[in-house]
Scaffold this active site. Structure first.
Site, PDB file in Angstrom:
ATOM      1  N   GLY B 205       0.718  -1.120  -0.051  1.00 54.01           N
ATOM      2  CA  GLY B 205       0.013   0.008  -0.017  1.00 54.01           C
ATOM      3  C   GLY B 205       0.801   1.627   0.307  1.00 54.01           C
ATOM      4  N   ARG B 338     -39.335   1.026   5.276  1.00 52.42           N
ATOM      5  CA  ARG B 338     -40.422   0.495   3.449  1.00 52.42           C
ATOM      6  C   ARG B 338     -40.856  -0.625   4.033  1.00 52.42           C
ATOM      7  NH1 ARG B 338     -41.138  -1.969  -0.465  1.00 52.42           N
ATOM      8  NH2 ARG B 338     -39.311  -2.090  -2.709  1.00 52.42           N
ATOM      9  N   GLY B 422     -33.296  -4.018  -3.675  1.00 46.33           N
ATOM     10  CA  GLY B 422     -32.801  -3.453  -4.961  1.00 46.33           C
ATOM     11  C   GLY B 422     -31.917  -1.700  -4.435  1.00 46.33           C
ATOM     12  N   THR B 443      -8.135 -11.397   4.914  1.00 50.81           N
ATOM     13  CA  THR B 443      -6.819 -11.743   4.158  1.00 50.81           C
ATOM     14  C   THR B 443      -5.547 -10.763   4.779  1.00 50.81           C
ATOM     15  OG1 THR B 443      -8.446 -12.855   2.188  1.00 50.81           O
ATOM     16  CG2 THR B 443      -5.964 -12.277   2.105  1.00 50.81           C
ATOM     17  N   GLU B 445      -3.026  -8.940   6.921  1.00 50.36           N
ATOM     18  CA  GLU B 445      -2.353  -9.078   8.281  1.00 50.36           C
ATOM     19  C   GLU B 445      -2.588 -10.186   8.854  1.00 50.36           C
ATOM     20  OE1 GLU B 445      -1.546  -5.861  10.756  1.00 50.36           O
ATOM     21  OE2 GLU B 445      -0.664  -5.078   8.898  1.00 50.36           O
TER      22      GLU B 445
END
Lengths: 386, 662
Positions: B205, B338, B422, B443, B445
């Site tokens: 990085g 909703r 959606g 994944t 460290e």
């Protein structure tokens, strides 16, 4: 046109709020010109009563609020509040703020447009009576300020809501230093929505009288017709936004001051030294609680802001941590020696837990948190109008 | 009969508050408990981001939301990340991040880093590489000469650091890396080489665009003898950004997330660095080329070396919890506004969160997130109070929590994404995007599976040591093994299921039993002539179950400790409800309880019923529980508020909002 009381004829004992009725328009006139229309308990009560009544009155579609004389409103009548408290109980003072903050909340969540004509001084409580409304008209006579930190108070009346929503960290600057803004600056920073030269105000009002709709878009287009783009003066603070953001974004008052002082070394700008001076003159306690209030207000809705400010103001009135408000009122409003002796006198004497106390519930059997009128909660107009 | 056509009234947005009774516990007290520390610093930083145009504020439904523009190209996103870093730097956010000392400074740093991660994982990772990996390596592996030279400049971003450990051929197995460094005593320099393609540094990085310096992990070869992995400082770019001689850099390219981080690859071709650039806290090389180390055993040397790097796992674990909080806050607020399907004709459709099935999808994850929040707070606390004696505990606990919390986050994100239907697919609603952004956490460290194996291995070692020396268990929370085996009642009533005694007992029983089974299987396999390493490979199933058992028990303990610190009242009752949900959902979902017979099938069925009841009890508090996360509205998304306004025709008209300057 119905005029409930002749304009300009009263002060002191007369009608402190005048009402003009015109078709679907109600014009409310703050009428204590000798006191620069400072809001008395009576005025706040009257305004609240009128606003609540108009909310349900289908004959009212638009409310104009303006001041009689050279001020829109110079603030809450704190001198009277302090007189009350000195005469006895801090709770009397709290009553005033309760009423005033409820009025602010009703305005902030109002379903009908409020047009405030700010043709003169707009300070403290005056800002509270106008900034929460949908339209704020500045003129070449406008002078805006939140001077509370110089008075040992803090920017209240929902200022933690509306100041914190100004661009960048201009709100911190305005709220902490008490800086004065003119009409052009108010428009530039968003405190005003329109700038109308005072000479055109009567025409504008006449146009609004004829309205048969309260649709914000319609009102907005009328206001646009009379508006002009004012010229921002060369030495305006608004031109210093980059420096303001660099300094007033800092985490603490101490860091804000030291960043300003560093900036001052590299520049001969009078504005920076004046800014530093106003911070040094303000009540250290006020500065600390004001910064925290604005910072917290940025992440809260207007109801939460006012509730929190009400807690704060009660602690200020109780005077447990500091009595700076009384000292400020003495030095600025009563004795007018302009030389308040703040206590604690230095920023480093005020620790976290002292600041924390202002934000806690008040330890008093009769005390309660600000009760927001439920009717106005969750309304669509709860959204920021700034 | 033809149904008569009558105009049905339009759907009105009704805020989640109207679908929730007022909370009986105090939200800000709950937030204090959850965030644990530095609340005002957090709010300050939220404000810094909301107030700056650099953070891409967008208006929607009358509100401002901030989140990166993921529609920008990879290059643009990387430049924005760097600009945001410089802005935060100028505001003083990173003050004392490397020059300060002590638990308070570290806690402040954690808090601010967590808040940054809530804005954008790329921004947090880019900063994490610079401050925690590059800066941390100098702090922990370096000595005074390195501290004096690098820390202040790093804190102020005068130099930009990266951390070259992983290679194309080796990731979690750091000891297998192939980069080689030799020493030239004539010039007093180290010479770094990438001897083959698989030795190229990978995923570094900051390397692709911005970093000026890197930590290089490399085998150290002295006089023909390999002394194992060591860390060096090498410059890879000059101040103008040109790549240094003998260094080759390439881009890792576009990724499924984190495109605001410039991951790169590095090859070293006889790169010469001064002798002083060896980070020499554990071992040094004298000017004449003698290898010097106080720790003779290379295994121990390596362990001592990597121990301080736990800070990376601590920040990953905590940021996973905040990601879960964000997604739950959005999905639960949406589920309270909703509606879908009427269950009786001509009646309003049913609110999503009023479906028991929808409650079952979201509310257990909410309870678990509370548990993980306490676990993360505990992890931070033991990390900042670390002593040489606590290193082992920190290693084991941080490995376990990093794996469990990041797995929980990915699962939560997926469930929340689906729960938003959606709308969950829109980048502006954050959750879907976060899946890509946070996937890497299982994944980097340390791969989660490998970390969990290390946990079981450590527990086994502890078990063997106790047996061998005939002493009681001490540490890692294993003291319960010294007591008699807990007995689980054959009839589990609701009140038993909700008691902390039962919950602790059954988790302890599982851990104890699995540890004994694991040790027995290992010794059996070794008795058959298998090596210890090979036996470990064969026992992976028990090892996995044991790793989970340890983690669940340890997390529950952090929950109970947090609860114990709260005085009786509505807040404490709410915590106890959440704890029961957290435990019962594990009992329901983890097959090991039935597999090894800790629960009878009847009891398992009873637990499933109790979960449903807990769901209905939590439902009225759902909004208050996500509000207590203290996430500012601007960091949520349009579907968390008035999504009808946010999607209205007028919202796509250009004049919107133009009348009000700001």
């Amino acid at each position: 046109m119905t005029v409930m009381a002749p304009p300009g004829s009263t002060n002191g004992d007369g009608e402190q709020v005048l009402v003009e009725e015109n078709l679907f328009l109600r014009t409310l006139i703050l009428n204590r010109p000798r006191q620069l229309n400072a809001l008395s308990f009576q005025m706040v009560s009257k305004l609240l009563e009128l606003f609540v009544a108009y909310e349900d009155d289908c004959n009212v579609k638009l409310v104009i609020l303006k001041g009689n004389g050279r001020a829109f409103c110079a603030g809450g009548d704190v001198a009277a509040v302090v007189r009350d408290i000195n005469g006895g109980d801090w709770r009397l003072g709290a009553k005033f703020f309760w009423k005033e903050f409820i009025l602010n909340y009703v305005m902030a969540t109002y379903s009908k447009p409020q047009v405030s004509i700010l043709n003169g001084i707009v300070m403290g409580g005056g800002a509270g009576a106008s900034m929460h409304g949908r339209f704020r008209i500045a003129t070449e006579n406008s002078v805006f300020a939140m001077p509370e930190t110089a008075l040992g108070l803090f920017p209240d009346v929902g200022a933690s809501y509306f100041l914190s929503r100004l661009s960048g960290f201009f709100g911190e600057y305005v709220g902490l230093t008490g800086a004065r803004l003119d009409g052009a600056e108010m428009l530039a920073c968003g405190l005003a929505t329109h700038f109308v030269p005072s000479a055109r105000l009567s025409l504008l009002e006449a146009a609004l009288c004829k309205l048969d709709s309260g649709a914000p878009a319609t009102i907005s287009s009328i206001l646009d017709e009379y508006s002009q783009q004012p010229h921002l003066k060369e030495n305006s603070a608004y031109h210093k936004l980059a420096v303001i953001n660099r300094c007033f974004s800092r985490r603490t008052i101490e860091e804000i001051l030291s960043t300003l002082e560093r900036e001052a070394v590299n520049s001969a700008d009078n504005w920076i030294s004046a800014t530093i001076q106003s911070l040094q003159k303000a009540s250290p306690t006020s500065l600390k609680i004001s910064l925290r209030s604005i910072r917290e207000g940025r992440l809260q809705d207007v109801g939460q802001c006012l509730t929190c400010e009400y807690r704060m103001v009660c602690h200020v009135l109780q005077g447990e941590v500091s009595k700076d408000f009384f000292e400020g009122c003495r030095a600025i409003l009563l004795d007018k020696d302009k030389n308040p002796k703040w206590e604690p006198s230095r920023l480093e004497q005020i620790n976290e837990s002292m600041v924390e106390q202002y934000f806690s519930k008040v330890d008093d059997e009769e005390w309660e948190d600000l009760k927001l009128p439920a009717k106005f909660s969750f309304s669509a107009s709860l959204l920021a109008k700034l | 009969m033809e149904p008569s056509l009558s105009p049905s009234p339009c759907l009105q947005y009704s805020p989640p508050e109207l679908a929730s009774p007022p909370s009986d516990f105090n939200l800000s007290d709950m937030r204090k408990l959850m965030d644990g520390h530095n609340l005002q610093d957090r709010d300050w930083l939220f404000g810094l981001m909301i107030q700056s145009k650099l953070f891409n504020p967008r208006f929607s439904g009358g509100r401002v939301f901030v989140s990166p523009d993921y529609n920008q190209s990879m290059e643009q996103q990387r430049e924005m990340t760097m600009k945001r870093i410089h802005y935060l730097l100028d505001c003083g956010v990173f003050q004392e991040w490397l020059t300060g000392r002590g638990p308070e400074v570290e806690m402040r740093k954690f808090a601010l880093h967590e808040v940054i991660g809530m804005y954008d994982h790329s921004l947090a990772v880019k900063l994490g590489v610079h401050y925690f990996l590059w800066g941390g390596a100098i702090q922990f592996f370096g000595t005074k000469r390195h501290h004096d030279k690098w820390l202040r400049d790093t804190e102020n971003y005068v130099i930009k650091g990266c951390f070259a450990m992983t290679e194309l051929g080796h990731g979690s197995n750091v000891r297998g890396i192939e980069t080689v460094t030799t020493y030239d005593s004539k010039t007093g320099e180290f010479v770094i080489n990438s001897p083959c393609e698989s030795a190229q540094k990978y995923w570094i990085g900051g390397a692709a665009n911005h970093a000026t310096h890197t930590i290089v992990f490399s085998q150290l070869n002295i006089n023909g003898k390999s002394e194992g992995v060591h860390a060096f400082i090498a410059q890879i770019r000059d101040t103008d950004g040109n790549i240094c001689p003998n260094v080759r850099v390439a881009d890792c390219g576009h990724k499924i997330g984190l495109n605001g981080v410039d991951n790169g690859r590095i090859w070293f071709d006889n790169v010469r660095i001064p002798r002083e650039n060896l980070l020499n806290s554990v071992a040094d090389v004298s000017p004449d080329g003698q290898y010097l180390s106080a720790i003779k055993d290379p295994d121990q040397r390596f362990a001592a070396f990597l121990a301080p790097l736990t800070s990376g796992r601590v920040t990953i674990a905590t940021s996973a919890v905040y990601s879960s909080k964000m997604s739950l806050a959005i999905a639960i607020r949406y589920s309270l506004t909703r509606r879908a399907f009427s269950i009786t004709p001509n009646q309003p459709e049913v609110l999503l969160l009023d479906y028991p099935s929808h409650q079952r999808r979201l509310l257990p994850l909410l309870a678990k997130t509370y548990a993980m929040s306490f676990a993360a707070n505990y992890l931070k606390m033991i990390y900042v109070k670390r002593t040489p004696e606590s290193n082992k505990t920190i290693h084991v606990v941080s490995s376990a929590f990093k794996a469990i919390l990041t797995w929980h986050n990915m699962r939560t994100l997926q469930e929340c994404r689906e729960a938003c239907g959606g709308q969950g697919l829109k980048t502006e609603n954050r959750i879907g995007q976060m899946k890509g952004e946070y996937d890497v956490q299982s994944t980097f460290e340390g791969d989660n599976n490998i970390l969990m194996q290390q946990v079981s291995k450590a527990l086994l070692a502890e078990y063997i040591a106790v047996q061998k020396r005939n002493r009681p268990f001490k540490g890692l929370g294993l003291e319960h093994m010294n007591k008699s085996c807990p007995v689980i009642p054959s009839q589990l009533t609701s009140s038993t299921l909700r008691s902390s005694q039962f919950q602790t007992d059954i988790f302890c029983l599982r851990e104890r039993d699995l540890l004994i089974r694991f040790a027995a299987e290992m010794s059996q396999l070794q008795a058959q002539g298998l090596s210890r390493e090979y036996a470990l490979l064969q026992s992976y199933q028990l090892a996995e179950d044991l790793g989970r058992a340890f983690s669940d028990r340890a997390i529950l303990q952090t929950f109970l400790d947090a609860e114990a610190a709260v005085s009786s009242g509505p807040l404490k009752s709410m915590l106890s409800l959440l704890r029961s949900m957290h435990v019962l959902i594990i009992l329901e979902e983890d097959a090991s309880f039935l597999r090894y017979g800790y629960l009878s099938p009847d009891n398992a069925a009873g637990i499933r019923k109790e979960v449903t009841i807990l769901c209905s009890e939590l439902r009225p508090h759902a909004l208050a529980l996500v509000s207590s996360f203290g996430i500012p509205d601007a960091f949520l998304s349009p579907i968390a508020f008035n999504w009808i306004d946010a999607n209205s025709w007028s919202s796509v008209q250009p004049q919107q909002g133009a009348t009000v300057p700001l």
